[in-house]
Scaffold this motif. Structure first.
Motif, PDB file in Angstrom:
ATOM      1  N   THR A 155      47.129  36.882  42.813  1.00  0.00           N
ATOM      2  CA  THR A 155      46.679  35.953  43.854  1.00  0.00           C
ATOM      3  C   THR A 155      46.182  34.604  43.343  1.00  0.00           C
ATOM      4  O   THR A 155      46.351  33.598  44.012  1.00  0.00           O
ATOM      5  CB  THR A 155      45.539  36.576  44.685  1.00  0.00           C
ATOM      6  OG1 THR A 155      44.558  37.107  43.798  1.00  0.00           O
ATOM      7  CG2 THR A 155      46.057  37.672  45.586  1.00  0.00           C
ATOM      8  N   PRO A 167      48.639  41.912  45.864  1.00  0.00           N
ATOM      9  CA  PRO A 167      47.865  42.883  46.648  1.00  0.00           C
ATOM     10  C   PRO A 167      48.400  43.085  48.062  1.00  0.00           C
ATOM     11  O   PRO A 167      48.262  44.163  48.637  1.00  0.00           O
ATOM     12  CB  PRO A 167      46.445  42.291  46.669  1.00  0.00           C
ATOM     13  CG  PRO A 167      46.597  40.866  46.313  1.00  0.00           C
ATOM     14  CD  PRO A 167      47.797  40.779  45.446  1.00  0.00           C
ATOM     15  N   LYS A 168      49.042  42.060  48.617  1.00  0.00           N
ATOM     16  CA  LYS A 168      49.640  42.184  49.957  1.00  0.00           C
ATOM     17  C   LYS A 168      50.804  43.175  49.906  1.00  0.00           C
ATOM     18  O   LYS A 168      50.907  44.083  50.738  1.00  0.00           O
ATOM     19  CB  LYS A 168      50.107  40.810  50.439  1.00  0.00           C
ATOM     20  CG  LYS A 168      50.549  40.777  51.897  1.00  0.00           C
ATOM     21  CD  LYS A 168      50.796  39.341  52.326  1.00  0.00           C
ATOM     22  CE  LYS A 168      51.447  39.261  53.683  1.00  0.00           C
ATOM     23  NZ  LYS A 168      51.726  37.871  54.076  1.00  0.00           N
ATOM     24  N   ASP A 221      44.085  42.965  40.921  1.00  0.00           N
ATOM     25  CA  ASP A 221      44.029  42.144  42.137  1.00  0.00           C
ATOM     26  C   ASP A 221      43.282  42.902  43.217  1.00  0.00           C
ATOM     27  O   ASP A 221      43.644  44.041  43.542  1.00  0.00           O
ATOM     28  CB  ASP A 221      45.445  41.803  42.608  1.00  0.00           C
ATOM     29  CG  ASP A 221      46.068  40.704  41.766  1.00  0.00           C
ATOM     30  OD1 ASP A 221      45.812  39.540  42.053  1.00  0.00           O
ATOM     31  OD2 ASP A 221      46.795  41.041  40.814  1.00  0.00           O
ATOM     32  N   ALA A 256      41.821  42.587  47.184  1.00  0.00           N
ATOM     33  CA  ALA A 256      41.979  41.766  48.391  1.00  0.00           C
ATOM     34  C   ALA A 256      41.579  42.530  49.644  1.00  0.00           C
ATOM     35  O   ALA A 256      41.755  43.739  49.737  1.00  0.00           O
ATOM     36  CB  ALA A 256      43.421  41.287  48.522  1.00  0.00           C
ATOM     37  N   ILE A 316      45.763  37.556  53.584  1.00  0.00           N
ATOM     38  CA  ILE A 316      44.593  37.822  52.755  1.00  0.00           C
ATOM     39  C   ILE A 316      43.398  37.035  53.285  1.00  0.00           C
ATOM     40  O   ILE A 316      43.482  35.824  53.494  1.00  0.00           O
ATOM     41  CB  ILE A 316      44.900  37.443  51.282  1.00  0.00           C
ATOM     42  CG1 ILE A 316      45.942  38.411  50.707  1.00  0.00           C
ATOM     43  CG2 ILE A 316      43.627  37.455  50.441  1.00  0.00           C
ATOM     44  CD1 ILE A 316      46.499  38.028  49.364  1.00  0.00           C
ATOM     45  N   SER A 373      39.824  37.458  48.358  1.00  0.00           N
ATOM     46  CA  SER A 373      40.512  38.097  47.229  1.00  0.00           C
ATOM     47  C   SER A 373      39.921  37.652  45.901  1.00  0.00           C
ATOM     48  O   SER A 373      39.197  36.662  45.821  1.00  0.00           O
ATOM     49  CB  SER A 373      42.003  37.761  47.252  1.00  0.00           C
ATOM     50  OG  SER A 373      42.210  36.398  46.970  1.00  0.00           O
ATOM     51  N   SER A 374      40.266  38.404  44.878  1.00  0.00           N
ATOM     52  CA  SER A 374      39.887  38.063  43.509  1.00  0.00           C
ATOM     53  C   SER A 374      40.953  38.637  42.591  1.00  0.00           C
ATOM     54  O   SER A 374      41.512  39.698  42.863  1.00  0.00           O
ATOM     55  CB  SER A 374      38.522  38.668  43.175  1.00  0.00           C
ATOM     56  OG  SER A 374      38.196  38.431  41.826  1.00  0.00           O
ATOM     57  N   SER A 375      41.260  37.912  41.531  1.00  0.00           N
ATOM     58  CA  SER A 375      42.216  38.407  40.546  1.00  0.00           C
ATOM     59  C   SER A 375      41.594  38.211  39.169  1.00  0.00           C
ATOM     60  O   SER A 375      41.187  37.108  38.827  1.00  0.00           O
ATOM     61  CB  SER A 375      43.533  37.625  40.645  1.00  0.00           C
ATOM     62  OG  SER A 375      44.470  38.128  39.716  1.00  0.00           O
ATOM     63  N   VAL A 382      34.065  40.593  46.254  1.00  0.00           N
ATOM     64  CA  VAL A 382      35.016  40.466  47.362  1.00  0.00           C
ATOM     65  C   VAL A 382      34.408  41.045  48.644  1.00  0.00           C
ATOM     66  O   VAL A 382      34.501  40.443  49.717  1.00  0.00           O
ATOM     67  CB  VAL A 382      36.366  41.165  47.020  1.00  0.00           C
ATOM     68  CG1 VAL A 382      37.254  41.283  48.255  1.00  0.00           C
ATOM     69  CG2 VAL A 382      37.105  40.376  45.934  1.00  0.00           C
TER      70      VAL A 382
END
Length: 332
Positions: free
Chosen positions: A104, A132-133, A160, A162, A169, A172-174, A262
């Motif tokens: 992301t 993540p989607k 990832d 989310a 989204i 989120s965080s990656s 998140v």
């Protein structure tokens, strides 16, 4: 008629390909072996992975993706071409439309390099989607309703995290902490404690066979071989699941901290949905013993491992191939 739409999970550790109408047709390591003097490609995928740590000086074994992004553009392009040809999705008279997944928080420059690598490997059109989607869709979550769904996708290079609602989204965080960092942590622990050098493949075997992330979790032992730093000679030692838990502790805690962040940024109504529905774990890292219990304890919400976690992202691309018009070609 055979459709030329393909979905690719371009992972740091593995490349998975879904061909529309055929399902998942390829799952191979993201590794390429090259002869250094002639620059000739000797092996790609599983055949190249078997050479890691065992190849002579004139052969370099490359993992062209690092931390979820392209580290070596030319080798990535070569690898993609090889895999696309292998699954028969490209021919002299036609080129596939490719849907490819990425972490992301990658930059627009990194997105451009992924798109260019896919285009140069023979794509007619390239669509990019957030990992993540795709993972959430592949895990069977209905992200298109106005309700909160949370997914934690732990791959080889990135984790990832989310929260999704209404098909997109929300937060989120990656982070660049995932399977590779777990292996590095195990290698470092064994080097520091036993003065023993082990390779990537041995570290991965330890992680797969005896690793746990929960104190008092899995109770196994494993004999491992490496090179003694002091004598320089081969040596065998025995390590336990408890030691691996200790070695992985810091890296796992960084994933827990990111998941908490998140959740803290998630709107209250969606948080309430997550308490009801729980968090879904996907990716190879989801299979670590004790991870779902640890996350559930730390996040105070139910945590479940998806069915077939390794294939969630690529299965998600397969579902999205049926709705390519809704997928962005631009920056996500």
């Amino acid at each position: 008629m055979f459709s030329k739409d393909i979905g690719i999970d371009l992972g740091t550790a593995n490349v998975l390909i879904h061909v529309k109408g055929k399902g998942v047709v390829l799952d191979e390591p993201s590794v390429v072996a090259i002869e250094t003097t002639t620059k000739r490609v000797l092996a790609v995928g599983e055949e190249a992975r078997r050479m890691i740590g065992r190849a002579p000086e004139n052969i370099v074994v490359i993992r062209p993706l690092r931390d979820g992004v392209i580290a070596d553009f030319e080798v990535t392009e070569t690898m993609l071409k090889h895999f696309i040809n292998k699954v028969g999705a490209r021919s002299w008279y036609s080129h596939p439309r490719i849907l490819i997944c990425a972490p992301t928080n990658i930059t627009s420059v990194e997105q451009k390099s992924i798109r260019e690598a896919a285009e140069r490997s023979g794509a007619k059109e390239v669509f990019l989607e957030a990992e993540p989607k795709a993972a959430a869709i592949g895990a069977g979550m209905n992200i298109f309703e106005p309700s909160g769904n949370m997914v934690i996708d732990i791959g080889g290079g990135t984790t990832d995290i989310a929260v999704l609602s209404m098909g997109d989204i929300v937060t989120s965080s990656s982070l660049k902490v995932a399977g590779d960092k777990f292996d590095e942590s195990v290698m470092r622990h064994i080097k520091n404690k036993y003065k023993l050098l082990i390779g990537e493949r041995t570290a991965e075997d330890i992680k797969i066979n005896i690793a746990t992330v929960r104190p008092g979790g899995l109770q196994r032992e494993m004999d491992i071989r490496g090179r003694d730093i002091v004598s320089g000679l081969p040596k065998t030692i025995t390590i336990s699941s408890g030691e691996v838990q200790e070695a992985l502790s810091d890296t796992i805690l960084s994933i827990v901290a990111a998941a908490k962040t998140v959740l803290e940024q998630t709107p209250p109504e969606l948080s309430a949905d997550i308490i009801d529905r729980g968090v879904i774990l996907t990716g190879g890292g989801a299979m670590l013993d004790g991870l779902e219990e640890l996350l559930s304890q730390e996040l105070h919400v139910p945590v479940l491992v998806a069915e077939d976690p390794m294939h969630c992202v690529v299965k998600g691309t397969g579902i999205m191939l049926n709705n390519l018009d809704k997928v962005s070609k631009k920056k996500f």
